[in-house]
Design an enzyme around this catalytic site. Sequence first.
Site, PDB file in Angstrom:
ATOM      1  N   HIS A  14       0.871  -1.008  -0.024  1.00 13.52           N
ATOM      2  CA  HIS A  14       0.006  -0.200   0.086  1.00 13.52           C
ATOM      3  C   HIS A  14       0.887   1.177  -0.168  1.00 13.52           C
ATOM      4  O   HIS A  14       1.497   1.640   0.958  1.00 13.52           O
ATOM      5  CB  HIS A  14      -0.982   0.117   1.221  1.00 13.52           C
ATOM      6  CG  HIS A  14      -1.805   1.254   1.249  1.00 13.52           C
ATOM      7  ND1 HIS A  14      -3.231   0.905   1.513  1.00 13.52           N
ATOM      8  CD2 HIS A  14      -1.499   2.512   1.050  1.00 13.52           C
ATOM      9  CE1 HIS A  14      -3.897   2.143   1.548  1.00 13.52           C
ATOM     10  NE2 HIS A  14      -2.923   3.227   1.333  1.00 13.52           N
ATOM     11  N   HIS A  16       1.647   5.516  -2.129  1.00 12.30           N
ATOM     12  CA  HIS A  16       1.291   6.385  -2.970  1.00 12.30           C
ATOM     13  C   HIS A  16       2.183   7.196  -3.619  1.00 12.30           C
ATOM     14  O   HIS A  16       3.150   7.623  -2.973  1.00 12.30           O
ATOM     15  CB  HIS A  16       0.445   7.656  -2.020  1.00 12.30           C
ATOM     16  CG  HIS A  16      -0.775   7.116  -1.035  1.00 12.30           C
ATOM     17  ND1 HIS A  16      -2.125   7.160  -1.859  1.00 12.30           N
ATOM     18  CD2 HIS A  16      -1.109   6.310  -0.004  1.00 12.30           C
ATOM     19  CE1 HIS A  16      -3.052   6.445  -0.906  1.00 12.30           C
ATOM     20  NE2 HIS A  16      -2.257   6.275   0.175  1.00 12.30           N
ATOM     21  N   LYS A  99      -9.427  -0.635  -5.714  1.00 20.15           N
ATOM     22  CA  LYS A  99      -9.560   0.142  -4.264  1.00 20.15           C
ATOM     23  C   LYS A  99     -10.690   0.770  -4.260  1.00 20.15           C
ATOM     24  O   LYS A  99     -11.006   1.657  -5.246  1.00 20.15           O
ATOM     25  CB  LYS A  99      -8.390   1.023  -4.222  1.00 20.15           C
ATOM     26  CG  LYS A  99      -8.159   1.898  -2.847  1.00 20.15           C
ATOM     27  CD  LYS A  99      -7.679   1.051  -1.816  1.00 20.15           C
ATOM     28  CE  LYS A  99      -7.692   1.904  -0.529  1.00 20.15           C
ATOM     29  NZ  LYS A  99      -6.769   2.841  -0.363  1.00 20.15           N
ATOM     30  N   HIS A 136     -10.548   1.062   1.831  1.00 23.20           N
ATOM     31  CA  HIS A 136      -9.983   2.025   3.040  1.00 23.20           C
ATOM     32  C   HIS A 136     -11.271   1.807   3.787  1.00 23.20           C
ATOM     33  O   HIS A 136     -12.493   2.587   3.503  1.00 23.20           O
ATOM     34  CB  HIS A 136      -9.998   3.541   2.391  1.00 23.20           C
ATOM     35  CG  HIS A 136      -9.693   4.457   3.501  1.00 23.20           C
ATOM     36  ND1 HIS A 136      -8.571   5.036   3.364  1.00 23.20           N
ATOM     37  CD2 HIS A 136     -10.133   4.777   4.462  1.00 23.20           C
ATOM     38  CE1 HIS A 136      -8.269   5.999   4.534  1.00 23.20           C
ATOM     39  NE2 HIS A 136      -9.442   5.829   5.118  1.00 23.20           N
ATOM     40  N   HIS A 173      -4.238  -0.625   5.997  1.00 22.04           N
ATOM     41  CA  HIS A 173      -4.027   0.173   6.916  1.00 22.04           C
ATOM     42  C   HIS A 173      -4.890   0.090   8.393  1.00 22.04           C
ATOM     43  O   HIS A 173      -5.193   1.158   8.948  1.00 22.04           O
ATOM     44  CB  HIS A 173      -3.625   1.651   6.876  1.00 22.04           C
ATOM     45  CG  HIS A 173      -4.675   2.412   5.822  1.00 22.04           C
ATOM     46  ND1 HIS A 173      -6.177   2.210   6.334  1.00 22.04           N
ATOM     47  CD2 HIS A 173      -4.685   2.926   4.655  1.00 22.04           C
ATOM     48  CE1 HIS A 173      -6.715   2.957   5.125  1.00 22.04           C
ATOM     49  NE2 HIS A 173      -5.973   3.386   4.417  1.00 22.04           N
ATOM     50  N   ASP A 246       1.594   2.645   3.371  1.00 24.66           N
ATOM     51  CA  ASP A 246       1.022   3.698   3.257  1.00 24.66           C
ATOM     52  C   ASP A 246       1.715   5.044   3.268  1.00 24.66           C
ATOM     53  O   ASP A 246       1.181   6.304   3.632  1.00 24.66           O
ATOM     54  CB  ASP A 246      -0.272   3.820   4.295  1.00 24.66           C
ATOM     55  CG  ASP A 246      -1.442   4.902   3.871  1.00 24.66           C
ATOM     56  OD1 ASP A 246      -1.585   5.056   2.761  1.00 24.66           O
ATOM     57  OD2 ASP A 246      -2.215   5.302   4.714  1.00 24.66           O
ATOM     58  N   ALA A 262      -3.810  14.754   5.459  1.00 29.50           N
ATOM     59  CA  ALA A 262      -3.566  13.462   6.045  1.00 29.50           C
ATOM     60  C   ALA A 262      -2.705  12.763   5.293  1.00 29.50           C
ATOM     61  O   ALA A 262      -2.812  12.474   4.205  1.00 29.50           O
ATOM     62  CB  ALA A 262      -4.986  12.806   6.326  1.00 29.50           C
TER      63      ALA A 262
HETATM   64  C1  NCD Z   1      -3.534   8.838   2.076  1.00 32.05           C
HETATM   65  C2  NCD Z   1      -3.085  10.021   0.875  1.00 32.05           C
HETATM   66  O1  NCD Z   1      -2.506  11.204   1.351  1.00 32.05           O
HETATM   67  O2  NCD Z   1      -3.469   9.709  -0.294  1.00 32.05           O
HETATM   68  N1  NCD Z   1      -3.475   9.935   3.510  1.00 32.05           N
HETATM   69  C3  NCD Z   1      -3.507   8.981   4.377  1.00 32.05           C
HETATM   70  O3  NCD Z   1      -3.465   9.613   5.471  1.00 32.05           O
HETATM   71  N2  NCD Z   1      -3.256   7.751   4.580  1.00 32.05           N
HETATM   72  C4  NCD Z   1      -4.846   8.403   1.627  1.00 32.05           C
HETATM   73  C5  NCD Z   1      -5.099   7.200   2.338  1.00 32.05           C
HETATM   74  O4  NCD Z   1      -4.706   6.134   2.282  1.00 32.05           O
HETATM   75  O5  NCD Z   1      -6.074   7.387   3.219  1.00 32.05           O
HETATM   76 ZN    ZN Z   2      -3.230   5.046   1.645  1.00 30.40          ZN
END
Ligand code: NCD
Ligand code: ZN
Length: 345
Positions: A14, A16, A99, A136, A173, A246, A262
């Site tokens: 997981h 980004h 997802k 999520h 997560h 994450d 976040a």
């Molecule tokens: C993630 C993001 O910034 O893309 N943020 C996070 O707080 N984990 C998105 C997610 O996985 O919720």
């Molecule tokens: Zn994430």
Amino acid sequence: MTNKLTIPLPNDMHIHFREGILLDFAVNATAKNFHHAIAMPNLKDPITSYSKAINYYDQIQKISRFKHFEPLVTLYLTMTLMEEDIRLSAQDNRIIGAKLYPAGVTTNSEKGVSDLQACYKILELMEKYQLPLLIHGEVANKEIDIFDREKLFIDELIKITSMFPALKVIFEHISTKDAVQFIEASSINVAATITPQHMILNRNDLLSGGLKPHHYCLPVLKREEHRIAVANAAVSGNAKFFLGTDSAPHPRSQKESSCGCAGIFSAIGALEIYLQYFEAENAIDNFENFAVHNSCAFYGLKPSDKKITFEKSDYIIPAAFTIENHELIPLMADQTISWKILNEL
Ligand code: NCD
Ligand code: ZN
């Protein structure tokens, strides 16, 4: 005492990678030390079709400087996802799943799912074609207390996993003892990813003694009893739990803000942080399964032939990274970890 640990290259299930100027840095920060990584589809223009997923895969592949790295991408599940996109994705080993973001639950989730029951037809197709569902798992209702949103989503997961027992479901997560218990009680088709922050931090680390925006992520950090349950699940050796950082980079200016984003950037440092925690819990023997084999077995992937070696010596996580005019602050910035990665000369 163990001074070195060698395991096959780990998988980050997981992550980004973003787009634009962050893409190169984010991809290569992970590609260096990982075999597979599952790129999340919540771009500004989300990956809502098979062709967009392949396009994103190609961008990641092209920008990676590491031959051993094999990225995997995901579809962003919308109410209008077509059967053909599901079928093509299920047959294509570059795409690992779809997802599901409840609409409004996190960064770039606005185009996600606003009515879960209404997308059961899509889940039925995913079950038929065997395309895993990554979730999520938080309710998106803004009136629900933010600390309860994951626990309340478990009711939805119970419905989904009983309606579609052959569908592989990954509760992403996880941050609560309720999620741990749900996973433990579920079938072998249900698993969870665990981040470093949900293992090492609780909500005091976010809110007590001054607000720490770099500890803000979703699901939000919970009470200590939840941290302990999640961390214990990770180190337990139970094959239903595996590594997913994450890592979610946001520029410092957007974290240290009156309305901060976040997401915690951990692509650099996460492996050392996990390993330090496993060692502290006398669970180093379970680290290889958590980082490599549990996810390979669940998703039907082959472990890498290439190895990574960790050495018991101090490593200071950099205080910040600069990418053009953006700064990224990593998890445990400027802190010393007792394990470091031995890089090949
Ligand atoms: C993630 C993001 O910034 O893309 N943020 C996070 O707080 N984990 C998105 C997610 O996985 O919720
Ligand atoms: Zn994430």
